[in-house]
Design an enzyme around this catalytic site. Structure first.
Site, short mmCIF file in Angstrom:
data_model
loop_
_atom_site.label_atom_id
_atom_site.label_comp_id
_atom_site.label_asym_id
_atom_site.label_seq_id
_atom_site.Cartn_x
_atom_site.Cartn_y
_atom_site.Cartn_z
N SER A 1 0.95 -1.26 0.17
CA SER A 1 -0.13 0.04 -0.13
C SER A 1 0.84 1.24 0.09
O SER A 1 0.40 2.44 -0.29
CB SER A 1 -0.85 -0.01 1.29
OG SER A 1 -0.30 -0.18 2.38
N ASP B 1 6.12 -6.58 2.81
CA ASP B 1 5.31 -7.16 1.67
C ASP B 1 5.78 -7.26 0.31
O ASP B 1 6.56 -6.37 0.09
CB ASP B 1 4.05 -5.97 1.20
CG ASP B 1 2.58 -6.48 1.21
OD1 ASP B 1 2.67 -7.77 1.14
OD2 ASP B 1 1.86 -5.91 1.15
N LYS C 1 5.64 -11.15 3.48
CA LYS C 1 3.82 -11.49 3.12
C LYS C 1 4.04 -11.52 1.72
O LYS C 1 4.60 -10.76 0.80
CB LYS C 1 3.17 -10.29 3.76
CG LYS C 1 1.90 -10.53 3.26
CD LYS C 1 0.86 -9.65 4.22
CE LYS C 1 0.46 -8.13 3.69
NZ LYS C 1 -0.17 -8.29 2.30
N GLU D 1 -8.30 -10.19 4.30
CA GLU D 1 -8.89 -8.83 4.05
C GLU D 1 -10.15 -9.03 3.55
O GLU D 1 -10.47 -9.64 2.58
CB GLU D 1 -7.69 -8.35 2.95
CG GLU D 1 -8.36 -6.83 2.54
CD GLU D 1 -7.13 -6.24 1.85
OE1 GLU D 1 -5.99 -6.66 1.77
OE2 GLU D 1 -7.46 -4.93 1.65
O1 KIV Z 1 -0.41 -3.53 1.76
C1 KIV Z 1 -0.95 -3.28 2.77
O2 KIV Z 1 -1.10 -2.35 3.51
C2 KIV Z 1 -1.55 -4.63 3.10
C3 KIV Z 1 -2.51 -4.67 4.18
C4 KIV Z 1 -3.78 -3.57 4.12
C5 KIV Z 1 -2.93 -6.03 4.88
O3 KIV Z 1 -1.42 -5.54 2.55
#
Ligand code: KIV
Length: 296
Positions: A61, A99, A128, A197
């Site tokens: 994000s 992520d 993640k 989510e």
């Molecule tokens: O990218 C992100 O911020 C996420 C969260 C919303 C879990 O994957």
């Protein structure tokens, strides 16, 4: 627990230990809810870490919140690594989860391992990945080389245009059975936790009850083992999207706007800087300087 942590934190001599996978699993065993927030930089990570957040997620994000992209798809590894470096530097206790951006783990398990290692090298503690059964081999490969993996199912923003788009997942019996099977497959592959989510709260509760690893919900109700929100959403900085599941804990967009407007007006009207905001030279030297610089 919280009070003891805050007391320890204020004593700079106390060694603060990083949350490990074991610590995160223990929170679920003890029935203590897990607080997760996204973070993208050094200064906000310092604050979140000091406040006792258990996991800081450097979410993709970041592409939208920090770089203004229209979705999470365009953000690249190089950009994510910069955000991760800042967060790792600002974090003493929270586990830092990176992520993996779209395109960095799909080509092959070898690519996933190579790219995940880059995030571990800059100070992240885990990675993640978004996806279900199709990622089982990748997750097993990452875990086998010692990289803790957080799963992410339900709404998967990296591929949402392929599916139903930004819609609540698991509203029907068939879709909820599929979600439960995906969660089990991820657990068996070796993830230490799973982000769910925008999943119907009933299904999220069932998944959380049935897994031994913690389930971290976003828009998935109160039955999850923990919650994650995008920091800028809960602080009220990011105003473009206002999902129903976000609770606003501050209105920083307005506070920052007011402060910047006051600053601008003070500069324009010469109210800033004031006496206490600047420095003086030695007064005798100043007199000399004035003599030397006086116009002849
Ligand atoms: O990218 C992100 O911020 C996420 C969260 C919303 C879990 O994957």
């Amino acid at each position: 627990m919280q009070q003891r942590y805050q007391k320890n934190y204020s004593n700079t001599n106390t060694r603060i230990r990083k949350n490990s996978v074991y610590d995160i699993l223990t929170l679920k065993k003890k029935g203590e809810k897990i607080a997760v927030l996204t973070a993208y930089d050094y200064s906000t990570s310092l604050i979140c870490d000091k406040a006792g957040v258990d996991i800081l997620l450097v979410g993709d994000s970041a592409g939208m919140v920090m770089l203004g992209y229209k979705s999470t798809m365009p953000v690249g590894i190089g950009e994510m690594l910069v955000f991760c470096k800042g967060v790792a530097a600002g974090t003493r206790r929270a586990m830092v989860v990176a992520d993996l951006p779209f395109g960095s783990y799909q080509p092959s398990t070898a690519a996933a391992i190579k790219n995940a290692i880059r995030f571990i090298k800059v100070g992240c503690d885990a990675v993640k990945l978004e996806g279900g059964v199709e990622l089982v081999d990748t997750i097993k490969a990452l875990v086998s080389v010692g990289i803790p993996v957080m799963g992410h199912i339900g709404l998967k923003p990296q591929t949402s245009s392929l599916w139903e788009g930004y819609k609540v997942q698991g509203k029907t019996k068939d879709s909820s059975v599929k979600l439960i099977a995906e969660a089990r497959a991820l657990e068996q592959a070796g993830v230490f936790s799973i982000v769910l989510e925008m999943v119907a709260s009933e299904v999220a509760r069932i998944i959380s009850k049935n897994l031994s690893v913690p389930v971290i919900g976003i828009g998935s109700g109160s039955g999850c083992d923990g919650q994650v929100l995008v920091l800028h959403d809960m602080l009220g900085i990011y105003e473009d999207i206002r999902p129903k599941f976000v609770k606003r804990y501050a209105d920083l967009s307005n506070s920052i706007f007011q402060a910047v407007s006051r600053y601008r007006s003070d500069v324009k009207s010469a109210k800033f800087p004031e006496e206490q905001n600047f420095f003086h030279m030695n007064s005798n030297d100043y007199k000399e300087l004035q003599k030397n610089t006086r116009k002849k």
